[in-house]
Design a protein around this motif. Structure first.
Motif, PDB file in Angstrom:
ATOM      1  N   VAL A  61       0.865  -1.176   0.000  1.00 21.08           N
ATOM      2  CA  VAL A  61       0.000   0.000   0.000  1.00 21.08           C
ATOM      3  C   VAL A  61       0.901   1.226   0.000  1.00 21.08           C
ATOM      4  O   VAL A  61       1.790   1.347   0.849  1.00 21.08           O
ATOM      5  CB  VAL A  61      -0.926   0.027   1.218  1.00 21.08           C
ATOM      6  N   GLY A  62       0.697   2.096  -0.952  1.00 22.44           N
ATOM      7  CA  GLY A  62       1.441   3.342  -0.985  1.00 22.44           C
ATOM      8  C   GLY A  62       0.589   4.472  -0.432  1.00 22.44           C
ATOM      9  O   GLY A  62      -0.478   4.775  -0.955  1.00 22.44           O
ATOM     10  N   LYS A  63       1.062   5.057   0.655  1.00 21.14           N
ATOM     11  CA  LYS A  63       0.338   6.174   1.265  1.00 21.14           C
ATOM     12  C   LYS A  63       0.986   7.468   0.795  1.00 21.14           C
ATOM     13  O   LYS A  63       2.162   7.709   1.053  1.00 21.14           O
ATOM     14  CB  LYS A  63       0.375   6.075   2.785  1.00 21.14           C
ATOM     15  N   THR A  64       0.218   8.293   0.093  1.00 18.93           N
ATOM     16  CA  THR A  64       0.740   9.541  -0.436  1.00 18.93           C
ATOM     17  C   THR A  64      -0.039  10.718   0.147  1.00 18.93           C
ATOM     18  O   THR A  64      -1.008  10.536   0.891  1.00 18.93           O
ATOM     19  CB  THR A  64       0.659   9.557  -1.978  1.00 18.93           C
ATOM     20  N   VAL A  65       0.377  11.917  -0.192  1.00 18.52           N
ATOM     21  CA  VAL A  65      -0.196  13.118   0.420  1.00 18.52           C
ATOM     22  C   VAL A  65      -1.559  13.438  -0.198  1.00 18.52           C
ATOM     23  O   VAL A  65      -1.859  13.003  -1.305  1.00 18.52           O
ATOM     24  CB  VAL A  65       0.756  14.314   0.254  1.00 18.52           C
ATOM     25  N   PRO A  66      -2.404  14.215   0.501  1.00 17.58           N
ATOM     26  CA  PRO A  66      -3.712  14.567  -0.052  1.00 17.58           C
ATOM     27  C   PRO A  66      -3.570  15.470  -1.276  1.00 17.58           C
ATOM     28  O   PRO A  66      -2.603  16.221  -1.393  1.00 17.58           O
ATOM     29  CB  PRO A  66      -4.411  15.292   1.102  1.00 17.58           C
ATOM     30  N   PRO A  67      -4.546  15.425  -2.196  1.00 16.73           N
ATOM     31  CA  PRO A  67      -4.402  16.135  -3.464  1.00 16.73           C
ATOM     32  C   PRO A  67      -4.810  17.605  -3.442  1.00 16.73           C
ATOM     33  O   PRO A  67      -4.427  18.352  -4.321  1.00 16.73           O
ATOM     34  CB  PRO A  67      -5.333  15.348  -4.394  1.00 16.73           C
ATOM     35  N   SER A  68      -5.596  18.016  -2.458  1.00 16.46           N
ATOM     36  CA  SER A  68      -6.075  19.394  -2.465  1.00 16.46           C
ATOM     37  C   SER A  68      -5.333  20.236  -1.436  1.00 16.46           C
ATOM     38  O   SER A  68      -4.911  19.751  -0.386  1.00 16.46           O
ATOM     39  CB  SER A  68      -7.571  19.446  -2.174  1.00 16.46           C
ATOM     40  N   GLU A  69      -5.213  21.528  -1.742  1.00 20.58           N
ATOM     41  CA  GLU A  69      -4.521  22.446  -0.836  1.00 20.58           C
ATOM     42  C   GLU A  69      -5.257  22.559   0.493  1.00 20.58           C
ATOM     43  O   GLU A  69      -4.638  22.653   1.561  1.00 20.58           O
ATOM     44  CB  GLU A  69      -4.391  23.821  -1.489  1.00 20.58           C
ATOM     45  N   MET A  70      -6.607  22.547   0.453  1.00 20.69           N
ATOM     46  CA  MET A  70      -7.373  22.644   1.678  1.00 20.69           C
ATOM     47  C   MET A  70      -7.051  21.492   2.625  1.00 20.69           C
ATOM     48  O   MET A  70      -6.787  21.697   3.812  1.00 20.69           O
ATOM     49  CB  MET A  70      -8.878  22.664   1.363  1.00 20.69           C
ATOM     50  N   LEU A  71      -7.032  20.252   2.096  1.00 19.86           N
ATOM     51  CA  LEU A  71      -6.736  19.091   2.935  1.00 19.86           C
ATOM     52  C   LEU A  71      -5.268  19.066   3.348  1.00 19.86           C
ATOM     53  O   LEU A  71      -4.933  18.663   4.473  1.00 19.86           O
ATOM     54  CB  LEU A  71      -7.111  17.810   2.196  1.00 19.86           C
ATOM     55  N   TRP A  72      -4.384  19.491   2.458  1.00 17.19           N
ATOM     56  CA  TRP A  72      -2.954  19.583   2.779  1.00 17.19           C
ATOM     57  C   TRP A  72      -2.763  20.489   3.996  1.00 17.19           C
ATOM     58  O   TRP A  72      -2.036  20.143   4.934  1.00 17.19           O
ATOM     59  CB  TRP A  72      -2.206  20.115   1.557  1.00 17.19           C
ATOM     60  N   ASN A  73      -3.414  21.621   3.985  1.00 14.77           N
ATOM     61  CA  ASN A  73      -3.293  22.561   5.099  1.00 14.77           C
ATOM     62  C   ASN A  73      -4.050  22.078   6.332  1.00 14.77           C
ATOM     63  O   ASN A  73      -3.571  22.229   7.464  1.00 14.77           O
ATOM     64  CB  ASN A  73      -3.815  23.940   4.685  1.00 14.77           C
ATOM     65  N   LEU A  74      -5.231  21.504   6.116  1.00 14.82           N
ATOM     66  CA  LEU A  74      -6.034  21.025   7.238  1.00 14.82           C
ATOM     67  C   LEU A  74      -5.280  19.990   8.062  1.00 14.82           C
ATOM     68  O   LEU A  74      -5.286  20.022   9.289  1.00 14.82           O
ATOM     69  CB  LEU A  74      -7.344  20.430   6.728  1.00 14.82           C
ATOM     70  N   PHE A  75      -4.605  19.060   7.372  1.00 13.38           N
ATOM     71  CA  PHE A  75      -3.878  17.996   8.065  1.00 13.38           C
ATOM     72  C   PHE A  75      -2.412  18.355   8.333  1.00 13.38           C
ATOM     73  O   PHE A  75      -1.668  17.512   8.837  1.00 13.38           O
ATOM     74  CB  PHE A  75      -3.948  16.700   7.253  1.00 13.38           C
ATOM     75  N   ASN A  76      -2.024  19.592   7.986  1.00 14.87           N
ATOM     76  CA  ASN A  76      -0.639  20.024   8.220  1.00 14.87           C
ATOM     77  C   ASN A  76       0.336  18.956   7.721  1.00 14.87           C
ATOM     78  O   ASN A  76       1.209  18.489   8.452  1.00 14.87           O
ATOM     79  CB  ASN A  76      -0.410  20.321   9.700  1.00 14.87           C
ATOM     80  N   THR A  77       0.184  18.586   6.454  1.00 16.60           N
ATOM     81  CA  THR A  77       0.880  17.429   5.890  1.00 16.60           C
ATOM     82  C   THR A  77       2.393  17.540   5.985  1.00 16.60           C
ATOM     83  O   THR A  77       3.084  16.529   6.151  1.00 16.60           O
ATOM     84  CB  THR A  77       0.432  17.233   4.427  1.00 16.60           C
ATOM     85  N   LYS A  78       2.934  18.737   5.903  1.00 14.46           N
ATOM     86  CA  LYS A  78       4.395  18.891   5.947  1.00 14.46           C
ATOM     87  C   LYS A  78       4.980  18.416   7.273  1.00 14.46           C
ATOM     88  O   LYS A  78       6.159  18.069   7.343  1.00 14.46           O
ATOM     89  CB  LYS A  78       4.783  20.346   5.687  1.00 14.46           C
ATOM     90  N   VAL A  79       4.143  18.408   8.300  1.00 16.95           N
ATOM     91  CA  VAL A  79       4.595  17.920   9.610  1.00 16.95           C
ATOM     92  C   VAL A  79       4.079  16.505   9.881  1.00 16.95           C
ATOM     93  O   VAL A  79       4.832  15.622  10.310  1.00 16.95           O
ATOM     94  CB  VAL A  79       4.134  18.877  10.729  1.00 16.95           C
ATOM     95  N   THR A  80       2.802  16.284   9.617  1.00 20.22           N
ATOM     96  CA  THR A  80       2.191  15.014  10.012  1.00 20.22           C
ATOM     97  C   THR A  80       2.709  13.826   9.206  1.00 20.22           C
ATOM     98  O   THR A  80       2.728  12.700   9.714  1.00 20.22           O
ATOM     99  CB  THR A  80       0.656  15.097   9.897  1.00 20.22           C
ATOM    100  N   PHE A  81       3.137  14.058   7.974  1.00 20.19           N
ATOM    101  CA  PHE A  81       3.687  12.945   7.197  1.00 20.19           C
ATOM    102  C   PHE A  81       4.976  12.433   7.835  1.00 20.19           C
ATOM    103  O   PHE A  81       5.241  11.227   7.865  1.00 20.19           O
ATOM    104  CB  PHE A  81       3.948  13.383   5.752  1.00 20.19           C
ATOM    105  N   LYS A  82       5.769  13.343   8.372  1.00 18.84           N
ATOM    106  CA  LYS A  82       7.011  12.941   9.055  1.00 18.84           C
ATOM    107  C   LYS A  82       6.688  12.162  10.337  1.00 18.84           C
ATOM    108  O   LYS A  82       7.429  11.240  10.708  1.00 18.84           O
ATOM    109  CB  LYS A  82       7.840  14.171   9.390  1.00 18.84           C
ATOM    110  N   LYS A  83       5.599  12.544  11.003  1.00 18.57           N
ATOM    111  CA  LYS A  83       5.203  11.825  12.207  1.00 18.57           C
ATOM    112  C   LYS A  83       4.936  10.348  11.894  1.00 18.57           C
ATOM    113  O   LYS A  83       5.366   9.451  12.630  1.00 18.57           O
ATOM    114  CB  LYS A  83       3.931  12.445  12.802  1.00 18.57           C
TER     115      LYS A  83
END
Length: 407
Positions: A61-83
């Protein structure tokens, strides 16, 4: 057509054996619309061949980042992906090593195998970008399944999942007590708060009105309807001023532990194993956050209405059992003190957390928008879009939280 993962072979290569080479990959979407919002999940079949011509397929299973800017910001992907990468690469191996040193092998077995991960195609980059990926074993090929989010878990499944949750919480607390310096340097940096669901007052009022209309059909809810708007308006305050409770109950918390974020394996109709997933918003916080959210969001309503107190006690007993296995005294952890902790945490944030999450959990399939089109206004639901158990779950939670003086 699903998206693809660039340079997948660079992630898989370190796991190849016997001179295996990758011959091809196949990609497809893993989940239906509405089953996950914090990322895009792809199922991947990697075909291999060794020097003798023997073939093998690895299912991932490949887990990748969300596609929309709203969800990217909502989930703070730049930090939470590292978690989430840290869970698989650092935290779980470190906790299992600590368990072995204490004579407990395989302390945490309920996470998936990770084949590899990256935050960018640029090996020197420290920033998560749109080529970030975590590659995990495909648990469905090992007969693990995601259960029905509308109906939730029966008593037997609930106890298995609570047992694993108690093991995770107690293990990290044990590690913190035994190796405080290692905890501060190796684990705590990944547990800082990085996710906040901020809303406007007008949105909170609109959402509260939708919930009040749904609850007003039950006469037992009517005395408590005003508490809904108050709780939703306070969510921004609690994001900025989080309440962690007593430090002895502070541990690694999943913060999103519900039906879709765990997979169960059954043998002869009985649950025998569990795998937790989606660790992107882990924090150092009170264990009560996970337990309360799981119980009210994911346990079958017939079980919840009859055996909620029994399940809380079951979790507590497993928590104490794990601490004792690891050789830690448990005198400080009375059941009464844990109930006080539950009351503290329930009052500060968990009620509003449940109110919001009941919507995607209970929205009928076919009514939820795709990831790229979803926005906050989709929380303002139409009653016809909701599964019938939404109303029962929402009303029970309002009445039960009020009965316990949790709101």
């Amino acid at each position: 057509m699903s998206q693809k993962i660039k340079l997948l072979g660079d992630i898989i290569a370190p796991h190849l054996q016997n001179n295996q080479k990758i011959t091809s990959y196949d990609f497809d979407n893993l989940l239906a619309v509405g089953e996950n919002y914090g990322s895009v999940m792809l199922q991947v079949a990697v075909k291999l061949q060794n020097h003798n011509g023997d073939e093998e397929t690895i299912y991932c299973v490949g887990k990748t980042v969300p596609p929309s800017e709203m969800l990217w910001n909502l989930f703070n992907t730049k930090v939470t992906f590292k978690k989430e990468i840290a869970i698989y690469k650092i935290i779980v191996p470190e906790i299992n090593k600590y368990g072995e040193e204490r004579g407990v092998d395989n302390l945490i077995t309920f996470t998936a195998k990770c084949f590899g991960a990256r935050i960018s195609l640029d090996p020197k980059s420290e920033e998560v970008d749109h080529d970030a990926v975590i590659l995990l074993e495909n648990l469905k090929t090992q007969n693990y399944i995601v259960c029905d989010r509308f109906n939730g878990f029966d008593e037997e499944c609930s106890k298995l999942l609570l047992s694993d949750l108690a093991t995770m919480h107690a293990s990290v607390i044990g590690y913190k007590r035994a190796q405080p310096k290692d905890f501060e340097t190796k684990i705590l940096p990944f547990l800082k708060k990085a996710y906040a669901f901020n809303i406007t007052e007008s949105f909170a009022d609109d959402f509260a009105a939708a919930i009040q209309n749904a609850c007003a059909k039950n006469p037992d809810c009517i005395p408590h309807l005003s508490k809904i708007a108050k709780a939703l308006r306070e969510i921004n305050y609690y994001n900025e001023n989080p309440v962690k409770g007593k430090d002895i109950f502070a541990t690694l918390t999943h913060n999103d532990y519900w039906v879709n974020n765990t997979l169960l394996k059954f043998e002869n109709g009985k649950p025998v194993a569990n795998k937790m997933v989606d660790f992107q918003i882990i924090e150092y916080s009170s264990l009560a956050h996970d337990v309360i959210f799981f119980l009210y969001s994911s346990v079958n309503m017939n079980v919840l209405e009859c055996k909620l107190d029994e399940l809380i006690r079951f979790y507590y007993d497993k928590f104490i059992e794990t601490l004792r296995k690891l050789g830690h005294p448990t005198n400080d952890y009375s059941f009464e003190l844990m109930l006080e902790e539950f009351a503290i945490i329930a009052k500060y944030g968990q009620f509003s957390h449940l109110l919001y999450m009941f919507v995607p959990i209970c929205m009928l399939k076919g009514k939820i928008k795709s990831l790229s089109k979803f926005d906050l206004n989709d929380f303002i639901f139409e009653e016809s879009s909701m599964h019938e158990n939404y109303f029962r779950r929402m009303q029970f939670t309002l009445i039960d939280f009020s009965r316990r003086d949790w709101i």
